[in-house]
Design a protein around this motif. Structure first.
Motif, PDB file in Angstrom:
ATOM      1  N   LEU A  48       0.830  -1.208   0.000  1.00 26.76           N
ATOM      2  CA  LEU A  48       0.000   0.000   0.000  1.00 26.76           C
ATOM      3  C   LEU A  48       0.863   1.255   0.000  1.00 26.76           C
ATOM      4  O   LEU A  48       0.615   2.199  -0.752  1.00 26.76           O
ATOM      5  CB  LEU A  48      -0.918  -0.009   1.222  1.00 26.76           C
ATOM      6  N   ARG A  49       1.897   1.263   0.838  1.00 26.79           N
ATOM      7  CA  ARG A  49       2.703   2.468   1.002  1.00 26.79           C
ATOM      8  C   ARG A  49       3.656   2.723  -0.166  1.00 26.79           C
ATOM      9  O   ARG A  49       4.192   3.826  -0.273  1.00 26.79           O
ATOM     10  CB  ARG A  49       3.471   2.388   2.322  1.00 26.79           C
ATOM     11  N   THR A  50       3.846   1.733  -1.035  1.00 32.12           N
ATOM     12  CA  THR A  50       4.614   2.029  -2.245  1.00 32.12           C
ATOM     13  C   THR A  50       3.829   2.934  -3.180  1.00 32.12           C
ATOM     14  O   THR A  50       4.417   3.640  -4.008  1.00 32.12           O
ATOM     15  CB  THR A  50       5.011   0.752  -3.010  1.00 32.12           C
ATOM     16  N   PHE A  51       2.497   2.941  -3.042  1.00 34.29           N
ATOM     17  CA  PHE A  51       1.668   3.726  -3.956  1.00 34.29           C
ATOM     18  C   PHE A  51       1.709   5.218  -3.650  1.00 34.29           C
ATOM     19  O   PHE A  51       1.308   6.021  -4.491  1.00 34.29           O
ATOM     20  CB  PHE A  51       0.224   3.230  -3.931  1.00 34.29           C
ATOM     21  N   ASN A  52       2.139   5.610  -2.449  1.00 34.97           N
ATOM     22  CA  ASN A  52       2.289   7.043  -2.170  1.00 34.97           C
ATOM     23  C   ASN A  52       3.710   7.391  -1.720  1.00 34.97           C
ATOM     24  O   ASN A  52       3.940   8.444  -1.130  1.00 34.97           O
ATOM     25  CB  ASN A  52       1.255   7.531  -1.146  1.00 34.97           C
ATOM     26  N   GLN A  67       2.637   7.153 -15.243  1.00 34.35           N
ATOM     27  CA  GLN A  67       3.859   7.891 -14.951  1.00 34.35           C
ATOM     28  C   GLN A  67       4.584   7.264 -13.769  1.00 34.35           C
ATOM     29  O   GLN A  67       4.003   7.097 -12.699  1.00 34.35           O
ATOM     30  CB  GLN A  67       3.550   9.354 -14.632  1.00 34.35           C
ATOM     31  N   PRO A  68       5.854   6.890 -13.919  1.00 34.59           N
ATOM     32  CA  PRO A  68       6.588   6.268 -12.815  1.00 34.59           C
ATOM     33  C   PRO A  68       6.660   7.194 -11.599  1.00 34.59           C
ATOM     34  O   PRO A  68       7.006   8.372 -11.720  1.00 34.59           O
ATOM     35  CB  PRO A  68       7.982   6.025 -13.399  1.00 34.59           C
ATOM     36  N   LEU A  69       6.354   6.645 -10.427  1.00 37.66           N
ATOM     37  CA  LEU A  69       6.408   7.450  -9.209  1.00 37.66           C
ATOM     38  C   LEU A  69       7.833   7.887  -8.891  1.00 37.66           C
ATOM     39  O   LEU A  69       8.035   8.928  -8.267  1.00 37.66           O
ATOM     40  CB  LEU A  69       5.843   6.664  -8.021  1.00 37.66           C
ATOM     41  N   ALA A  70       8.807   7.102  -9.318  1.00 30.75           N
ATOM     42  CA  ALA A  70      10.200   7.460  -9.048  1.00 30.75           C
ATOM     43  C   ALA A  70      10.582   8.776  -9.703  1.00 30.75           C
ATOM     44  O   ALA A  70      11.556   9.422  -9.285  1.00 30.75           O
ATOM     45  CB  ALA A  70      11.130   6.349  -9.518  1.00 30.75           C
ATOM     46  N   ASP A  71       9.824   9.187 -10.724  1.00 26.95           N
ATOM     47  CA  ASP A  71      10.103  10.456 -11.410  1.00 26.95           C
ATOM     48  C   ASP A  71       9.414  11.640 -10.746  1.00 26.95           C
ATOM     49  O   ASP A  71       9.605  12.787 -11.168  1.00 26.95           O
ATOM     50  CB  ASP A  71       9.644  10.383 -12.877  1.00 26.95           C
ATOM     51  N   LEU A  72       8.595  11.383  -9.736  1.00 29.82           N
ATOM     52  CA  LEU A  72       7.794  12.428  -9.111  1.00 29.82           C
ATOM     53  C   LEU A  72       8.294  12.726  -7.704  1.00 29.82           C
ATOM     54  O   LEU A  72       8.801  11.846  -7.003  1.00 29.82           O
ATOM     55  CB  LEU A  72       6.323  12.008  -9.044  1.00 29.82           C
ATOM     56  N   ASP A  73       8.124  13.959  -7.278  1.00 27.82           N
ATOM     57  CA  ASP A  73       8.476  14.359  -5.923  1.00 27.82           C
ATOM     58  C   ASP A  73       7.552  13.641  -4.936  1.00 27.82           C
ATOM     59  O   ASP A  73       6.326  13.649  -5.111  1.00 27.82           O
ATOM     60  CB  ASP A  73       8.326  15.875  -5.786  1.00 27.82           C
ATOM     61  N   PRO A  74       8.090  12.998  -3.889  1.00 26.31           N
ATOM     62  CA  PRO A  74       7.240  12.263  -2.944  1.00 26.31           C
ATOM     63  C   PRO A  74       6.155  13.121  -2.307  1.00 26.31           C
ATOM     64  O   PRO A  74       5.029  12.651  -2.102  1.00 26.31           O
ATOM     65  CB  PRO A  74       8.235  11.748  -1.894  1.00 26.31           C
ATOM     66  N   VAL A  75       6.472  14.372  -1.963  1.00 23.16           N
ATOM     67  CA  VAL A  75       5.478  15.241  -1.332  1.00 23.16           C
ATOM     68  C   VAL A  75       4.330  15.518  -2.306  1.00 23.16           C
ATOM     69  O   VAL A  75       3.146  15.488  -1.927  1.00 23.16           O
ATOM     70  CB  VAL A  75       6.124  16.556  -0.862  1.00 23.16           C
ATOM     71  N   VAL A  77       3.337  13.584  -4.706  1.00 24.09           N
ATOM     72  CA  VAL A  77       2.573  12.333  -4.813  1.00 24.09           C
ATOM     73  C   VAL A  77       1.588  12.214  -3.657  1.00 24.09           C
ATOM     74  O   VAL A  77       0.405  11.887  -3.849  1.00 24.09           O
ATOM     75  CB  VAL A  77       3.527  11.117  -4.830  1.00 24.09           C
ATOM     76  N   ARG A  78       2.053  12.497  -2.436  1.00 21.73           N
ATOM     77  CA  ARG A  78       1.199  12.318  -1.258  1.00 21.73           C
ATOM     78  C   ARG A  78       0.062  13.326  -1.205  1.00 21.73           C
ATOM     79  O   ARG A  78      -0.999  13.039  -0.637  1.00 21.73           O
ATOM     80  CB  ARG A  78       2.054  12.393   0.011  1.00 21.73           C
ATOM     81  N   ARG A  79       0.256  14.479  -1.804  1.00 25.18           N
ATOM     82  CA  ARG A  79      -0.830  15.455  -1.857  1.00 25.18           C
ATOM     83  C   ARG A  79      -1.809  15.147  -2.974  1.00 25.18           C
ATOM     84  O   ARG A  79      -2.903  15.703  -3.005  1.00 25.18           O
ATOM     85  CB  ARG A  79      -0.253  16.858  -2.031  1.00 25.18           C
ATOM     86  N   ARG A  80      -1.407  14.264  -3.863  1.00 18.54           N
ATOM     87  CA  ARG A  80      -2.262  13.881  -4.994  1.00 18.54           C
ATOM     88  C   ARG A  80      -3.129  12.677  -4.676  1.00 18.54           C
ATOM     89  O   ARG A  80      -4.159  12.460  -5.305  1.00 18.54           O
ATOM     90  CB  ARG A  80      -1.357  13.582  -6.194  1.00 18.54           C
ATOM     91  N   ILE A  81      -2.716  11.896  -3.680  1.00 15.94           N
ATOM     92  CA  ILE A  81      -3.384  10.641  -3.331  1.00 15.94           C
ATOM     93  C   ILE A  81      -3.924  10.735  -1.913  1.00 15.94           C
ATOM     94  O   ILE A  81      -3.198  11.069  -0.973  1.00 15.94           O
ATOM     95  CB  ILE A  81      -2.399   9.463  -3.441  1.00 15.94           C
ATOM     96  N   GLY A  82      -5.209  10.428  -1.718  1.00  8.93           N
ATOM     97  CA  GLY A  82      -5.782  10.402  -0.377  1.00  8.93           C
ATOM     98  C   GLY A  82      -5.253   9.224   0.422  1.00  8.93           C
ATOM     99  O   GLY A  82      -4.996   8.156  -0.130  1.00  8.93           O
ATOM    100  N   TYR A  83      -5.092   9.426   1.734  1.00  5.31           N
ATOM    101  CA  TYR A  83      -4.521   8.381   2.576  1.00  5.31           C
ATOM    102  C   TYR A  83      -5.207   8.380   3.930  1.00  5.31           C
ATOM    103  O   TYR A  83      -5.300   9.411   4.593  1.00  5.31           O
ATOM    104  CB  TYR A  83      -3.013   8.622   2.745  1.00  5.31           C
ATOM    105  N   VAL A  84      -5.699   7.200   4.338  1.00  5.74           N
ATOM    106  CA  VAL A  84      -6.339   7.034   5.641  1.00  5.74           C
ATOM    107  C   VAL A  84      -5.583   5.959   6.405  1.00  5.74           C
ATOM    108  O   VAL A  84      -5.756   4.766   6.140  1.00  5.74           O
ATOM    109  CB  VAL A  84      -7.822   6.635   5.507  1.00  5.74           C
ATOM    110  N   PRO A  85      -4.708   6.347   7.358  1.00  2.00           N
ATOM    111  CA  PRO A  85      -4.012   5.340   8.163  1.00  2.00           C
ATOM    112  C   PRO A  85      -4.940   4.741   9.208  1.00  2.00           C
ATOM    113  O   PRO A  85      -6.032   5.260   9.461  1.00  2.00           O
ATOM    114  CB  PRO A  85      -2.879   6.132   8.816  1.00  2.00           C
ATOM    115  N   GLN A  86      -4.480   3.657   9.820  1.00  2.00           N
ATOM    116  CA  GLN A  86      -5.326   2.921  10.761  1.00  2.00           C
ATOM    117  C   GLN A  86      -5.775   3.792  11.929  1.00  2.00           C
ATOM    118  O   GLN A  86      -6.920   3.709  12.368  1.00  2.00           O
ATOM    119  CB  GLN A  86      -4.574   1.695  11.284  1.00  2.00           C
TER     120      GLN A  86
END
Length: 249
Positions: A48-52, A67-75, A77-86
């Protein structure tokens, strides 16, 4: 059509002993919900966490919309994808409304607070009643609703959920599952859901990926899992969970 998410031949190890992902490939279509199920340590949360980009694989590629995530800035990516931790991951010193508005605010949206208000309404929280409260003033179910609102406030195409209902009582859990299912279908957001509960996966997901020891043993609809389990482990998991043909949606 290009999948909205794709993991291709992922490998990830933690030290010399723990192989969390072992040649894992998975695609998620636009608007689809894929559940990751399996025992603790099977690799669900790592995948799951590889996706953001909270986890970067040792080998293989993850792509969003081709688009490969490795080419994108991690921050970014995380603002582009919703995330709900436990545990919801709410900021304790921020009000409910500020928490819900976080991602639109980080993205520089002029209407961040309005986006937060609308998101709270979509998850069933009255902003007049709850907007000025703090996370410690909420029940567990209410906190998870705020976490869902935060994940959806910026209208992402993808949302990732890591055991979002696991710590809730049965009634609250069923209520939140129904809320999530309705939101996903009305917003057409793609979702990846980590869960230990196979019944939850059957209820909420279009496809279910059964993981074991860092590998995907089978990824299929609930109907196909029941009718044709690909491995003895999948058959054993279905039997232990008492999932039968009658459980299929």
């Amino acid at each position: 059509m290009t999948p909205i998410l794709a993991a291709l031949h992922l490998h990830k190890s933690y030290g010399p002993v723990v192989k969390a992902l072992d040649d894992v490939s998975l695609t998620v279509a636009r608007g689809e919900c894929v559940a990751l199920v399996g025992e603790s340590g099977s690799g669900k949360t790592t995948l799951l966490r590889t996706f953001n980009r909270l986890v970067d694989p040792d080998a293989g590629e993850v792509a969003i919309d081709g688009q490969p995530l490795a080419d994108l800035d991690p921050v970014t990516v995380r603002r582009r994808i919703g995330y709900v931790p436990q545990d919801g991951g709410l900021l304790p010193h921020w009000t409910v409304l500020r928490n819900a508005s976080l991602v639109p605010w980080l993205r520089g949206q002029d209407d961040a607070m309005e986006a937060g208000r609308q998101a709270l309404g979509r998850v069933g929280l009255d902003v007049d009643a709850f907007g000025a409260r703090y996370p410690h003033e909420l029940s567990g179910g209410q906190r998870q609703r705020v976490a869902m609102a935060r994940a959806l406030a910026a209208s992402p195409q993808i949302v990732l959920l890591d055991e979002p209902f696991g710590a809730l009582d049965a009634i609250t859990r069923a209520d939140l599952q129904a809320t999530f299912d309705e939101l996903r279908r009305t917003t057409h957001v793609a979702a990846v859901l980590v869960t230990h509960d196979l019944h939850e996966a059957v209820r909420l997901a279009d496809r279910i990926a059964v993981m074991r020891a860092g590998r995907i043993e089978q990824c299929d609809t609930a109907a196909r899992l029941v009718d044709a389990p690909a491995t003895p482990y999948v058959a054993e998991l279905l039997a232990r969970s008492r999932v039968t043909g009658g459980d299929r949606p």
